[in-house]
Design a protein around this motif. Structure first.
Motif, PDB file in Angstrom:
ATOM      1  N   ALA A  41       0.818  -1.215   0.000  1.00 27.45           N
ATOM      2  CA  ALA A  41       0.000   0.000   0.000  1.00 27.45           C
ATOM      3  C   ALA A  41       0.853   1.266   0.000  1.00 27.45           C
ATOM      4  O   ALA A  41       0.554   2.231  -0.713  1.00 27.45           O
ATOM      5  CB  ALA A  41      -0.930  -0.013   1.215  1.00 27.45           C
ATOM      6  N   GLU A  42       1.902   1.288   0.794  1.00 21.97           N
ATOM      7  CA  GLU A  42       2.729   2.492   0.896  1.00 21.97           C
ATOM      8  C   GLU A  42       3.369   2.845  -0.443  1.00 21.97           C
ATOM      9  O   GLU A  42       3.364   4.002  -0.863  1.00 21.97           O
ATOM     10  CB  GLU A  42       3.817   2.294   1.952  1.00 21.97           C
ATOM     11  N   ASN A  45       0.477   3.941  -2.985  1.00 16.32           N
ATOM     12  CA  ASN A  45      -0.072   5.259  -2.647  1.00 16.32           C
ATOM     13  C   ASN A  45       0.955   6.361  -2.908  1.00 16.32           C
ATOM     14  O   ASN A  45       0.600   7.463  -3.343  1.00 16.32           O
ATOM     15  CB  ASN A  45      -0.515   5.291  -1.189  1.00 16.32           C
ATOM     16  N   HIS A  46       2.221   6.061  -2.644  1.00 18.84           N
ATOM     17  CA  HIS A  46       3.282   7.039  -2.902  1.00 18.84           C
ATOM     18  C   HIS A  46       3.392   7.317  -4.398  1.00 18.84           C
ATOM     19  O   HIS A  46       3.560   8.473  -4.824  1.00 18.84           O
ATOM     20  CB  HIS A  46       4.620   6.529  -2.366  1.00 18.84           C
ATOM     21  N   ALA A  48       0.949   7.048  -6.609  1.00 20.96           N
ATOM     22  CA  ALA A  48      -0.229   7.839  -6.987  1.00 20.96           C
ATOM     23  C   ALA A  48      -0.045   9.309  -6.616  1.00 20.96           C
ATOM     24  O   ALA A  48      -0.449  10.208  -7.363  1.00 20.96           O
ATOM     25  CB  ALA A  48      -1.471   7.274  -6.309  1.00 20.96           C
ATOM     26  N   HIS A  49       0.586   9.554  -5.460  1.00 18.50           N
ATOM     27  CA  HIS A  49       0.848  10.936  -5.038  1.00 18.50           C
ATOM     28  C   HIS A  49       1.892  11.579  -5.937  1.00 18.50           C
ATOM     29  O   HIS A  49       1.760  12.755  -6.318  1.00 18.50           O
ATOM     30  CB  HIS A  49       1.334  10.950  -3.583  1.00 18.50           C
ATOM     31  N   GLY A 143      -7.225   9.867  -1.814  1.00 18.16           N
ATOM     32  CA  GLY A 143      -5.842   9.778  -1.371  1.00 18.16           C
ATOM     33  C   GLY A 143      -5.408   8.394  -0.923  1.00 18.16           C
ATOM     34  O   GLY A 143      -4.286   8.220  -0.438  1.00 18.16           O
ATOM     35  N   HIS A 144      -6.296   7.394  -1.076  1.00 22.77           N
ATOM     36  CA  HIS A 144      -5.968   6.014  -0.702  1.00 22.77           C
ATOM     37  C   HIS A 144      -6.268   5.078  -1.882  1.00 22.77           C
ATOM     38  O   HIS A 144      -7.157   4.230  -1.802  1.00 22.77           O
ATOM     39  CB  HIS A 144      -6.756   5.585   0.536  1.00 22.77           C
ATOM     40  N   PRO A 145      -5.537   5.229  -2.975  1.00 15.50           N
ATOM     41  CA  PRO A 145      -5.817   4.438  -4.181  1.00 15.50           C
ATOM     42  C   PRO A 145      -5.666   2.929  -3.967  1.00 15.50           C
ATOM     43  O   PRO A 145      -6.385   2.145  -4.581  1.00 15.50           O
ATOM     44  CB  PRO A 145      -4.805   4.958  -5.200  1.00 15.50           C
ATOM     45  N   TYR A 146      -4.735   2.529  -3.108  1.00 15.37           N
ATOM     46  CA  TYR A 146      -4.548   1.087  -2.863  1.00 15.37           C
ATOM     47  C   TYR A 146      -5.837   0.465  -2.342  1.00 15.37           C
ATOM     48  O   TYR A 146      -6.297  -0.552  -2.856  1.00 15.37           O
ATOM     49  CB  TYR A 146      -3.410   0.888  -1.862  1.00 15.37           C
ATOM     50  N   GLN A 147      -6.422   1.083  -1.325  1.00 18.75           N
ATOM     51  CA  GLN A 147      -7.645   0.541  -0.741  1.00 18.75           C
ATOM     52  C   GLN A 147      -8.810   0.606  -1.730  1.00 18.75           C
ATOM     53  O   GLN A 147      -9.652  -0.296  -1.773  1.00 18.75           O
ATOM     54  CB  GLN A 147      -8.015   1.297   0.534  1.00 18.75           C
ATOM     55  N   ASN A 148      -8.838   1.662  -2.524  1.00 12.20           N
ATOM     56  CA  ASN A 148      -9.910   1.789  -3.527  1.00 12.20           C
ATOM     57  C   ASN A 148      -9.837   0.675  -4.562  1.00 12.20           C
ATOM     58  O   ASN A 148     -10.865   0.123  -4.978  1.00 12.20           O
ATOM     59  CB  ASN A 148      -9.817   3.155  -4.218  1.00 12.20           C
TER      60      ASN A 148
END
Length: 223
Positions: A41-42, A45-46, A48-49, A143-148
Motif C-alpha cells: 500500500a505504501e 499510494n506514494h 499515486a501521489h 488519497g488512498h488508491p490502494y484501498q480503492n
C-alpha cells in the motif's frame, strides 16, 4: 491543408494511427504503474501521489497530470471520430453485400469496432469508479488508491468488467499496432512478421499485466 488531410481517408487513418500510438504509450506506462500495487500500500499510494507532483515546482500540483489527461482525451476523441467516419464511409462505399465471400479475417480484426465500444464504456466506468468515486463500492477514500483498488476488485462485477475490458484491450492492441505501422509506412514485406510478433507480445504483456491486479486481489496476494 488540415481540412483537406482530415477529409481524406488516408488522413483519417493517419489520425487513427498517431492517436492509437499515443494511447498505447499511455497503456505501457499505466500497466507498469499498476503493478506497483504488488509492492504494498505504501509504495502504491506514494506512486499515486507522485503522479500529482510531477514537474514541481515548475508545474503546479496536478498540472502535469491534467496535461496528460487532456492529451489522452484529445487522442481518444480523435481516434473514435476517425474510426466512426471511416466505418460510415466504408459502408456507403459498399451498400450491398459482396457476391463472393471475403477471406475470413482474424478475430481481432472482426471485433475492432465492438472492442472500441466496450473500451469507451469501460473508460467511463473506470473514471467514475477509481477517479471520482461516483460508482465506487465500499466507500471511496480520497488519497488512498490502494484501498480503492482492493475494494473494486473485491466485487464480482468489478472483476468481470475489468477483465473483459482488458481482453478487449489486448485484441485492440494486437490488430491496431500492426495496422498503425502499415498506415505510417513502417510496415513492409520483410518487416511484417516482426511487426506482428511485436504486436502479439505487446498485447499479451499488457493484457496479462492489467489482469494480474484483479487476480492478485481475488487470490489474496493483494489485500
Amino acid at each position: 491543408m488540415a481540412r483537406t488531410v482530415w477529409d481524406s481517408s488516408v488522413g483519417k487513418k493517419t489520425v487513427m494511427a498517431v492517436s492509437g500510438m499515443i494511447m498505447l504509450l499511455y497503456l505501457v506506462v499505466h500497466v507498469i504503474g499498476n503493478l506497483k500495487i504488488f509492492f504494498g500500500a505504501e509504495e502504491f499510494n506514494h506512486y499515486a501521489h507522485w503522479l500529482r507532483t510531477v514537474g514541481e515546482p515548475f508545474m503546479h500540483y496536478e498540472w502535469t497530470l491534467w496535461l496528460v489527461r487532456v492529451v489522452l482525451v484529445v487522442a481518444v476523441v480523435a481516434h473514435a471520430v476517425s474510426a466512426y467516419q471511416l466505418s460510415r464511409r466504408d459502408i456507403k462505399a459498399r451498400p450491398s453485400k459482396y457476391v463472393h465471400r471475403k477471406p475470413r479475417a482474424s478475430y481481432a480484426t472482426r471485433t475492432m469496432r465492438w472492442g472500441g465500444i466496450i473500451l469507451a464504456l469501460f473508460i467511463v466506468w473506470h473514471i467514475l469508479d477509481l477517479t471520482t468515486g461516483t460508482v465506487h463500492s465500499g466507500g471511496f477514500q480520497e488519497g488512498h488508491p490502494y484501498q480503492n483498488v482492493v475494494d473494486t476488485f473485491s466485487t464480482w462485477y468489478g472483476n468481470v468488467i475489468y477483465i473483459v475490458a482488458m481482453l478487449a484491450v489486448g485484441l485492440h492492441v494486437r490488430h491496431g499496432f500492426w495496422s498503425a505501422a502499415q498506415t505510417l509506412g513502417v510496415g513492409s514485406r520483410t518487416r511484417d512478421r516482426a511487426l506482428k510478433t511485436v504486436a502479439d507480445v505487446l498485447a499479451l504483456l499488457l493484457t496479462a499485466g492489467f489482469i494480474a491486479v484483479p487476480v492478485g486481489v481475488m487470490t489474496g496476494v493483494v489485500s
